[in-house]
Design a protein around this motif. Structure first.
Motif, PDB file in Angstrom:
ATOM      1  N   LEU A  55       0.855  -1.184   0.000  1.00 11.84           N
ATOM      2  CA  LEU A  55       0.000   0.000   0.000  1.00 11.84           C
ATOM      3  C   LEU A  55       0.896   1.240   0.000  1.00 11.84           C
ATOM      4  O   LEU A  55       1.650   1.474   0.940  1.00 11.84           O
ATOM      5  N   GLU A  56       0.792   2.031  -1.049  1.00  7.79           N
ATOM      6  CA  GLU A  56       1.689   3.170  -1.203  1.00  7.79           C
ATOM      7  C   GLU A  56       1.406   4.273  -0.178  1.00  7.79           C
ATOM      8  O   GLU A  56       2.299   5.023   0.192  1.00  7.79           O
ATOM      9  N   ASN A  57       0.158   4.390   0.285  1.00  7.35           N
ATOM     10  CA  ASN A  57      -0.180   5.478   1.199  1.00  7.35           C
ATOM     11  C   ASN A  57      -0.073   5.094   2.672  1.00  7.35           C
ATOM     12  O   ASN A  57      -0.524   5.832   3.542  1.00  7.35           O
ATOM     13  N   VAL A  58       0.515   3.932   2.961  1.00 11.01           N
ATOM     14  CA  VAL A  58       0.801   3.540   4.341  1.00 11.01           C
ATOM     15  C   VAL A  58       2.308   3.373   4.477  1.00 11.01           C
ATOM     16  O   VAL A  58       2.892   2.511   3.820  1.00 11.01           O
ATOM     17  N   PRO A  59       2.971   4.169   5.311  1.00 13.03           N
ATOM     18  CA  PRO A  59       4.433   4.049   5.419  1.00 13.03           C
ATOM     19  C   PRO A  59       4.817   2.750   6.105  1.00 13.03           C
ATOM     20  O   PRO A  59       4.146   2.301   7.033  1.00 13.03           O
ATOM     21  N   PRO A  60       5.884   2.102   5.663  1.00 11.63           N
ATOM     22  CA  PRO A  60       6.374   0.916   6.370  1.00 11.63           C
ATOM     23  C   PRO A  60       6.971   1.322   7.716  1.00 11.63           C
ATOM     24  O   PRO A  60       7.320   2.484   7.933  1.00 11.63           O
ATOM     25  N   LEU A  61       7.084   0.353   8.594  1.00 10.22           N
ATOM     26  CA  LEU A  61       7.638   0.582   9.920  1.00 10.22           C
ATOM     27  C   LEU A  61       8.913  -0.223  10.090  1.00 10.22           C
ATOM     28  O   LEU A  61       9.031  -1.319   9.539  1.00 10.22           O
ATOM     29  N   MET A  62       9.851   0.317  10.862  1.00 10.40           N
ATOM     30  CA  MET A  62      11.045  -0.431  11.236  1.00 10.40           C
ATOM     31  C   MET A  62      11.180  -0.327  12.754  1.00 10.40           C
ATOM     32  O   MET A  62      11.320   0.750  13.313  1.00 10.40           O
ATOM     33  N   LEU A  63      11.080  -1.488  13.403  1.00 12.13           N
ATOM     34  CA  LEU A  63      11.079  -1.534  14.857  1.00 12.13           C
ATOM     35  C   LEU A  63      12.340  -2.230  15.368  1.00 12.13           C
ATOM     36  O   LEU A  63      12.470  -3.444  15.228  1.00 12.13           O
ATOM     37  N   PRO A  64      13.292  -1.502  15.928  1.00 13.76           N
ATOM     38  CA  PRO A  64      14.457  -2.146  16.536  1.00 13.76           C
ATOM     39  C   PRO A  64      14.013  -2.981  17.732  1.00 13.76           C
ATOM     40  O   PRO A  64      13.225  -2.518  18.566  1.00 13.76           O
ATOM     41  N   LEU A  65      14.522  -4.195  17.816  1.00 19.57           N
ATOM     42  CA  LEU A  65      14.130  -5.089  18.903  1.00 19.57           C
ATOM     43  C   LEU A  65      15.373  -5.553  19.650  1.00 19.57           C
ATOM     44  O   LEU A  65      16.273  -6.141  19.058  1.00 19.57           O
ATOM     45  N   PRO A  66      15.434  -5.328  20.941  1.00 19.72           N
ATOM     46  CA  PRO A  66      16.592  -5.767  21.721  1.00 19.72           C
ATOM     47  C   PRO A  66      16.568  -7.269  21.941  1.00 19.72           C
ATOM     48  O   PRO A  66      15.563  -7.950  21.679  1.00 19.72           O
ATOM     49  N   SER A  67      17.648  -7.796  22.433  1.00 17.14           N
ATOM     50  CA  SER A  67      17.752  -9.225  22.721  1.00 17.14           C
ATOM     51  C   SER A  67      16.701  -9.628  23.750  1.00 17.14           C
ATOM     52  O   SER A  67      16.444  -8.900  24.715  1.00 17.14           O
ATOM     53  N   GLY A  68      16.076 -10.779  23.514  1.00 16.32           N
ATOM     54  CA  GLY A  68      15.062 -11.269  24.434  1.00 16.32           C
ATOM     55  C   GLY A  68      13.668 -10.796  24.120  1.00 16.32           C
ATOM     56  O   GLY A  68      12.744 -11.009  24.912  1.00 16.32           O
ATOM     57  N   SER A  69      13.450 -10.162  22.963  1.00 16.17           N
ATOM     58  CA  SER A  69      12.121  -9.697  22.581  1.00 16.17           C
ATOM     59  C   SER A  69      11.296 -10.837  22.003  1.00 16.17           C
ATOM     60  O   SER A  69      11.826 -11.780  21.411  1.00 16.17           O
ATOM     61  N   LEU A  70      10.003 -10.716  22.156  1.00 17.93           N
ATOM     62  CA  LEU A  70       9.058 -11.682  21.606  1.00 17.93           C
ATOM     63  C   LEU A  70       7.963 -10.894  20.903  1.00 17.93           C
ATOM     64  O   LEU A  70       7.308 -10.051  21.519  1.00 17.93           O
ATOM     65  N   TYR A  71       7.801 -11.118  19.604  1.00 21.12           N
ATOM     66  CA  TYR A  71       6.745 -10.399  18.903  1.00 21.12           C
ATOM     67  C   TYR A  71       5.778 -11.366  18.230  1.00 21.12           C
ATOM     68  O   TYR A  71       6.105 -12.517  17.956  1.00 21.12           O
ATOM     69  N   TYR A  72       4.564 -10.862  17.978  1.00 20.22           N
ATOM     70  CA  TYR A  72       3.458 -11.681  17.494  1.00 20.22           C
ATOM     71  C   TYR A  72       2.884 -11.070  16.214  1.00 20.22           C
ATOM     72  O   TYR A  72       2.704  -9.847  16.126  1.00 20.22           O
ATOM     73  N   LEU A  73       2.593 -11.921  15.254  1.00 19.54           N
ATOM     74  CA  LEU A  73       1.828 -11.550  14.060  1.00 19.54           C
ATOM     75  C   LEU A  73       0.504 -12.295  14.181  1.00 19.54           C
ATOM     76  O   LEU A  73       0.410 -13.480  13.850  1.00 19.54           O
ATOM     77  N   LEU A  74      -0.507 -11.607  14.673  1.00 17.30           N
ATOM     78  CA  LEU A  74      -1.735 -12.269  15.106  1.00 17.30           C
ATOM     79  C   LEU A  74      -2.771 -12.382  13.992  1.00 17.30           C
ATOM     80  O   LEU A  74      -2.938 -11.477  13.169  1.00 17.30           O
ATOM     81  N   ASP A  75      -3.455 -13.521  13.987  1.00 12.35           N
ATOM     82  CA  ASP A  75      -4.634 -13.762  13.159  1.00 12.35           C
ATOM     83  C   ASP A  75      -4.331 -13.509  11.685  1.00 12.35           C
ATOM     84  O   ASP A  75      -3.492 -14.203  11.107  1.00 12.35           O
ATOM     85  N   ASP A  76      -4.991 -12.520  11.062  1.00  9.97           N
ATOM     86  CA  ASP A  76      -4.828 -12.328   9.613  1.00  9.97           C
ATOM     87  C   ASP A  76      -3.679 -11.376   9.258  1.00  9.97           C
ATOM     88  O   ASP A  76      -3.566 -10.953   8.108  1.00  9.97           O
ATOM     89  N   PHE A  77      -2.816 -11.034  10.228  1.00 10.90           N
ATOM     90  CA  PHE A  77      -1.730 -10.092   9.942  1.00 10.90           C
ATOM     91  C   PHE A  77      -0.837 -10.588   8.813  1.00 10.90           C
ATOM     92  O   PHE A  77      -0.414  -9.804   7.949  1.00 10.90           O
ATOM     93  N   ASN A  78      -0.557 -11.881   8.785  1.00 11.25           N
ATOM     94  CA  ASN A  78       0.313 -12.441   7.745  1.00 11.25           C
ATOM     95  C   ASN A  78      -0.355 -12.441   6.378  1.00 11.25           C
ATOM     96  O   ASN A  78       0.319 -12.580   5.364  1.00 11.25           O
ATOM     97  N   HIS A  79      -1.691 -12.262   6.339  1.00 15.05           N
ATOM     98  CA  HIS A  79      -2.400 -12.226   5.058  1.00 15.05           C
ATOM     99  C   HIS A  79      -2.135 -10.908   4.322  1.00 15.05           C
ATOM    100  O   HIS A  79      -1.914 -10.907   3.112  1.00 15.05           O
ATOM    101  N   ASN A  80      -2.240  -9.794   5.056  1.00 14.95           N
ATOM    102  CA  ASN A  80      -2.195  -8.494   4.387  1.00 14.95           C
ATOM    103  C   ASN A  80      -1.016  -7.623   4.851  1.00 14.95           C
ATOM    104  O   ASN A  80      -1.096  -6.392   4.812  1.00 14.95           O
ATOM    105  N   HIS A  81       0.057  -8.276   5.309  1.00 15.78           N
ATOM    106  CA  HIS A  81       1.296  -7.571   5.636  1.00 15.78           C
ATOM    107  C   HIS A  81       2.490  -8.432   5.225  1.00 15.78           C
ATOM    108  O   HIS A  81       2.387  -9.651   5.164  1.00 15.78           O
TER     109      HIS A  81
END
Length: 635
Positions: free
Chosen positions: A344-370
């Motif tokens: 999507l051209e009108n939504v800026p991408p994000l860059m999130l620095p993550l320190p050691s020991g981080s845990l992140y989640y891509l929930l439900d349909d996030f993997n479909h449209n991202h």
């Protein structure tokens, strides 16, 4: 061991192939809110909060329970929410994406307020836990598991084939851990998992109490070292922890906002892809992220493939020997125009620095449209564990094992050496059943060869030695393929005889020639493509034990009597000749039976004999092409 008549032979079946009852899947249950009746409004949350009577709510809950008991979670999700490919784009964030540095992406360091607004609006399925919010025992378990895998040498590069082009080596080393018998296929390569629980003699999971101190005994018997077995069992334990955390995240952040309320995808993770990534300070050949200028990229933009629709993903990362003066590792996110669209051209991408020991989640349909990517840091080796809900389907040992069992169980209805169906059916039905049996036989052989055996042997002896769980399974697949090949040779030899004498008492028709010509031609093409793959120059630059090695039942130096030749083109050519002769004999017998004069049918018989080497599909295609040519000439 038991014996079973299989395609004209009596063979001894390994314990893996003894028929067993198939367990039924219990549908998952979850809370569902009542759908609005057809009144123009479809806001489920408004309906739930409205003043429904207790009696209506009780009846509605009962209807929901009955609905769930009749359908699997996947079926209900498809019915009410669709599939991954038709997932709608995420909401559009209308804020300004210009940072003080005029970047093409947002980071929390540039403008925390804008970043959080955009994250909550267009990336609402992304959530993360900081190191401090997680129990110290979880960090210790992950560190212990990563260390054991490293000592066991489990991390290897993959030679993948994106877009059926030349092979390329992954920029990271990785290994797959999961439910016993699970695999994960990506970019043309099937990874075989290490089991994270103890297993029985059939290769299935067994429960020994889920204790790190006592588990792993069966893995050690298979050939895993003590440290490696412990690392795998520990990964299974932390997977259970991440499953519960992800389900809690779903209930808190996603469940209230779905339609119907509460209908979310699965977080019952059945495997994890464990990656080891070198920093830019030691790995100089990393590619740059060119779309937005985010720096060096360790894993490019992608959506995880081969997963159940609406399933969640949980990723834990840790850094070994990190430095505070280096560029940080991070995860990049970008919104896509639905399940099948581009960025999507009108939504800026994000860059999130993550320190050691981080845990992140891509929930439900996030993997479909991202899509997401891993931005490489300049210091510290990154270990990550990506926990997923893979589609079991055709990608497990249990699936292909049970498919071979099912095929063997129907052998008593056939005498393939004579081309006869013993079942009590009409002559026409017997002919159809024989064709169906041979089609299933050849399709199974193709699946075993190209989805399992060649996928195993192309990855080299080193990879094979590291996967002792699969040794018996691969041996059984080889034995089954050889048995199917011998049975195929029997029916092919019978066709050769019948081409001279006609069908006689057999139930053979020209359709049987057709199915063999069709499927053997397909297998021949696949063998040629795999031969090109084996000859890819990339294998010349890697250690010998990581190159493809010979499969005993496929890569023979010379043809063996009773087996099909390795070069199937010659056999297909022979089958065409035999088909033509078979059709000629069959026509001759029909002529003699009807008593018609030779002159009345000579033209038709001659015409049919000339085209007898073509299958019915090929003949129709040829006729269609001729009609098209005539139409073009008239035009």
């Amino acid at each position: 061991r038991r014996t079973k008549a299989t395609l004209g032979h009596t063979v001894t079946l390994p314990s893996f192939l003894h028929p067993v009852p198939t367990a039924t899947d219990h549908p998952s249950t979850f809370n569902m809110a009542k759908n609005k009746k057809k009144s123009g409004k479809k806001d489920c949350k408004t309906n739930v909060l409205s003043g429904e009577s207790k009696e209506k709510k009780r009846k509605h809950e009962q209807l929901n329970t009955n609905d769930q008991s009749k359908s699997s979670l996947a079926q209900l999700l498809k019915k009410h929410r669709g599939v991954a490919a038709n997932t709608a784009p995420p909401p559009i964030w209308n804020g300004s994406s210009k940072s003080s540095k005029q970047r093409n992406f947002l980071t929390p360091q540039d403008d925390p307020h804008l970043f959080d607004e955009c994250l909550k609006t267009s990336f609402s399925g992304f959530h993360y836990d900081s190191r401090e919010s997680l129990p110290e025992s979880l960090h210790r378990d992950f560190d212990s598991s990563f260390g054991g895998m490293e000592q066991g040498g489990l991390f290897l590069y993959d030679m993948v084939q994106p877009g059926k082009r030349r092979l390329t080596r992954t920029s990271v080393t990785r290994t797959l851990v999961g439910d016993p018998g699970s695999t994960y296929k990506y970019l043309g390569l099937r990874l075989f998992s290490h089991p994270w629980v103890d297993v029985d003699v059939d290769g299935n999971a067994i429960n020994t109490g889920r204790s790190k101190e006592t588990n792993g005994s069966t893995l050690r018997k298979l050939g895993y070292s003590g440290k490696t077995a412990s690392a795998l069992i520990t990964m299974g334990l932390v997977n259970s922890n991440l499953t519960e955390r992800s389900k809690s995240m779903l209930q808190k952040h996603v469940s209230p906002h779905t339609s119907p309320v509460g209908m979310v995808g699965s977080a019952d993770f059945n495997l994890t892809l464990v990656n080891k990534m070198e920093p830019t300070s030691t790995k100089r050949d990393m590619k740059k992220e060119v779309a937005y200028g985010m720096g060096k990229i360790s894993v490019g933009w992608h959506r995880d493939s081969g997963l159940k629709d609406f399933s969640s993903i949980a990723v834990y990362q840790t850094l070994k020997e990190p430095s505070n003066n280096n560029d940080p590792w991070g995860v990049a996110l970008r919104a896509m125009d639905g399940g099948a669209g581009g960025p999507l051209e009108n939504v800026p991408p994000l860059m999130l620095p993550l320190p050691s020991g981080s845990l992140y989640y891509l929930l439900d349909d996030f993997n479909h449209n991202h899509e997401h990517a891993v931005i490489a840091g300049s210091g510290g080796i990154r270990y990550s564990s990506t926990h997923r809900v893979a589609r079991e389907g055709q990608g497990t040992w249990q699936y292909i094992r049970d498919k071979m069992r099912h095929f063997s169980s129907a052998a008593s209805d056939f005498d393939m050496s004579k081309g006869i169906v013993t079942a009590n059916l009409s002559s026409r039905k017997r002919g159809e059943k024989l064709v169906s049996r041979v089609r299933a036989q050849q399709t199974l052989m193709t699946e075993i060869e190209f989805e399992w055996l060649r996928q195993w042997f192309v990855q080299g002896q080193k990879n094979a030695s590291l996967h002792p769980y699969w040794h018996q399974s691969i041996s059984i697949l080889c034995d089954s393929f050889s048995e199917l090949e011998r049975a195929s040779s029997e029916i092919i030899n019978r066709l050769k005889i019948l081409s001279k004498n006609g069908p006689g008492e057999s139930h053979v028709t020209e359709n049987l020639f057709d199915v063999l010509i069709e499927l053997l031609s397909e297998r021949s093409k696949l063998r040629l493509s795999w031969l090109e793959r084996y000859r890819d120059p990339i294998f010349g630059g890697i250690p010998v034990d990581e190159r493809p090695f010979s499969c005993p039942c496929l890569d023979r130096e010379e043809d063996i009597e009773g087996h099909m030749p390795e070069n199937l083109d010659v056999l297909v050519s022979q089958l065409r000749q035999w088909r033509s002769a078979f059709v000629a004999v069959e026509n001759s017998e029909e002529h003699d039976d009807t008593g018609s004069t030779l002159g009345a049918k000579k033209s038709k018989k001659s015409k049919k004999s000339k085209s007898g080497s073509l299958t019915k599909k090929e003949s129709k295609r040829q006729a269609s092409n001729w009609e098209q040519l005539r139409a073009n000439l008239k035009g």
